[in-house]
Design an enzyme around this catalytic site. Structure first.
Site, PDB file in Angstrom:
ATOM      1  N   HIS A   1      22.776  61.102 118.631  1.00 59.31           N
ATOM      2  CA  HIS A   1      24.201  61.429 118.446  1.00 59.31           C
ATOM      3  C   HIS A   1      24.908  60.447 117.512  1.00 59.31           C
ATOM      4  CE1 HIS A   1      24.027  64.641 121.310  1.00 59.31           C
ATOM      5  NE2 HIS A   1      23.705  63.846 122.319  1.00 59.31           N
TER       6      HIS A   1
ATOM      7  N   ASP B   1      15.677  67.731 122.271  1.00 61.11           N
ATOM      8  CA  ASP B   1      16.620  67.309 123.303  1.00 61.11           C
ATOM      9  C   ASP B   1      17.506  68.491 123.677  1.00 61.11           C
ATOM     10  OD1 ASP B   1      17.918  64.373 124.241  1.00 61.11           O
ATOM     11  OD2 ASP B   1      19.363  66.031 124.194  1.00 61.11           O
TER      12      ASP B   1
ATOM     13  N   HIS C   1      20.623  68.511 124.171  1.00 66.23           N
ATOM     14  CA  HIS C   1      21.893  68.435 123.454  1.00 66.23           C
ATOM     15  C   HIS C   1      21.642  68.535 121.949  1.00 66.23           C
ATOM     16  CE1 HIS C   1      22.481  66.164 127.265  1.00 66.23           C
ATOM     17  NE2 HIS C   1      23.622  66.842 127.281  1.00 66.23           N
TER      18      HIS C   1
ATOM     19  N   ASP D   1      15.923  66.126 128.596  1.00 69.14           N
ATOM     20  CA  ASP D   1      16.973  66.541 129.511  1.00 69.14           C
ATOM     21  C   ASP D   1      17.087  68.063 129.622  1.00 69.14           C
ATOM     22  OD1 ASP D   1      17.707  66.288 126.862  1.00 69.14           O
ATOM     23  OD2 ASP D   1      19.429  65.006 127.240  1.00 69.14           O
TER      24      ASP D   1
END
Length: 454
Positions: free
Chosen positions: A119, A163, A165, A252
């Site tokens: 991120h 991931d 996200h 995740d």
């Protein structure tokens, strides 16, 4: 009747596992990104005897330097202000993984490191999404500095981010880089942080089609992920023909993870890596500390080493726990057709921003959720027929006054390079900016990360 002894277990491909748990770094004592996040993984790998398998070797990370961070980031007010020793070791662990593969010591490498990084964007004012420094981006710039193609052509690198996200930081860094293909498979941004990562986000004016987003619906399971890999990711990789494939290996999307709504299993992760065949994997998210990470990381290691992972059974796994509804599969099938079209027939201009006086401009408001910090940013790319263009970023936050960042990409044409140097010099003399940063892609890296033994 005497049973024949089983043949010895030997890695089909040599694997280097770079392990750095960062036990002295956490966002807070009860935060999902805390010290013990990799503690159980370490115990599981040792208990399963992973490092007793011939061909699988554990390594310690090296430390990245601040100069190496600044090959990928504009760190404001400085690299030292936005990173800790743990960030240097995490990025250095990714660099070490790359060196193991590119120097021929191992055929595959997995950087099992934290803090995570995907991120973290091109400009860094603080921590967002648990990330300060983008480990894969720092590693990619190191690779380009030290391992160029013998024929002089740009190295083609593909990053596949699995991931849960959206890898918005990696997308931001490589948005206008035609030599890096960034693919992100993630839970649909309409249902999860950071709220981005849609198919129309497909790259900057000099790299249209080089950003590929695959927003999967909640409750996607092994079946859906593997379908997307087979019907979207692999055809795109086959056409792009990367010299190197990197997996941003977030975990995740596991069916027990507390921060998302997906249904991937450890065996699904192993099958995903077996299909993708990355040269290097780098750990990103994953917050089911006991129930998922030890088993998923084991599965990824086995897949990278070319070994069977079908005997892995994580706690709580049942066929029902990871069963995918038919409607989810139908949606993913339609989505994959759309994704292939974005890559093979990209639009004529980016979905984000607009043309202003020969520059492509997009204005962004970025929230650093961990640090409760707001950044206003205007990013502009010179539209150039001879290269991917010159980058110019004006940025300010509550922490850093207005600053100017100039990005001269690798392989920039002489006119873009000259104009970039001129803009930086003029800005320094004007006194209008608190900081003026110039990143020249062809500038030499100061040297390899500090050496570290096993």
């Amino acid at each position: 009747m005497t049973e024949k002894p089983l043949p010895p277990l030997v890695a089909a491909r040599s694997l280097g596992v770079v392990f750095f748990p960062a036990f002295d770094w956490a966002i807070s004592a009860t935060h999902p990104e805390r010290e013990e996040r990799l503690l159980y993984t370490r115990d599981q790998l040792l208990e399963e005897g992973l490092f007793d398998i011939p061909g699988i070797t554990e390594y310690r990370p090296a430390f990245a330097t601040h100069a190496q961070l600044e090959r990928a980031h504009f760190c404001l007010p400085s690299a030292a202000a936005v990173s800790t020793d743990s960030h240097l070791a995490s990025a250095g662990g990714a660099i070490r993984a790359a060196r193991l593969v590119l120097e021929g010591r191992e055929q595959r490498a997995f950087a099992l490191v934290r803090p995570p990084g995907h991120h973290a964007m091109r400009v860094v004012h603080g921590n967002r999404g648990f990330c300060n420094i983008n480990n894969e981006a720092v590693m990619v710039e190191y690779i380009r500095d030290h391992y160029p193609r013998p024929d002089g052509r740009p190295l083609r690198i593909a990053i596949v981010d699995t991931d849960v996200h959206h890898g918005d930081g990696s997308q931001d860094i490589f948005w206008n880089d035609p030599h890096t293909l960034f693919i992100s498979l993630h839970q649909d941004g309409r249902t999860l942080y950071p709220g981005s990562g849609f198919p129309q986000e497909c790259g900057g004016p000099g790299a249209l089609g080089r950003t590929i987003n695959i927003p999967l619906p909640p409750e996607t399971s092994d079946e859906g992920y593997l379908y997307a890999i087979e019907h979207a990711v692999l055809p795109i990789l086959e056409d792009f023909k990367p010299d190197l494939i990197i997996n941003s290996a977030g975990q995740d999307n596991h069916f027990t993870d507390p921060l998302a709504n997906m249904k991937l299993s450890a065996q699904g992760y192993a099958a995903l890596n077996a299909a993708l065949q990355p040269h290097i994997a780098v750990l990103e998210g994953g917050y089911s500390i006991r129930g998922a990470l030890p088993y998923v990381n084991l599965g990824i290691c086995l897949a990278l080493a070319g070994l069977d992972a079908s005997d892995i059974r994580e706690p709580g796994w049942t066929p029902e726990a990871t069963r995918q509804r038919p409607q989810v599969g139908e949606y993913i099938a339609r989505l994959c057709g759309q994704i292939r079209d974005v890559y093979f027939h990209p639009p004529a201009q980016p979905a984000e921003g607009e043309e202003e006086n020969g520059w492509w401009v997009r204005r962004k408001h970025i929230f650093y959720d961990t640090d409760n910090l707001r950044e206003g940013q205007t990013e502009a790319w010179r539209l150039c027929s001879d290269c991917s263009g010159l980058g110019r970023i004006e940025t300010a936050s509550e922490r850093v006054p207005r600053s100017l960042c100039i990005l001269v990409p690798r392989h920039a044409c002489p006119q873009c390079r000259s104009q970039g140097l001129e803009l930086a010099e003029r800005a320094r003399k004007s006194g209008r900016y608190a900081h003026v940063r110039l990143m020249d892609g062809d500038a030499a890296d100061p040297g390899p990360a500090a050496k570290s033994e096993k």
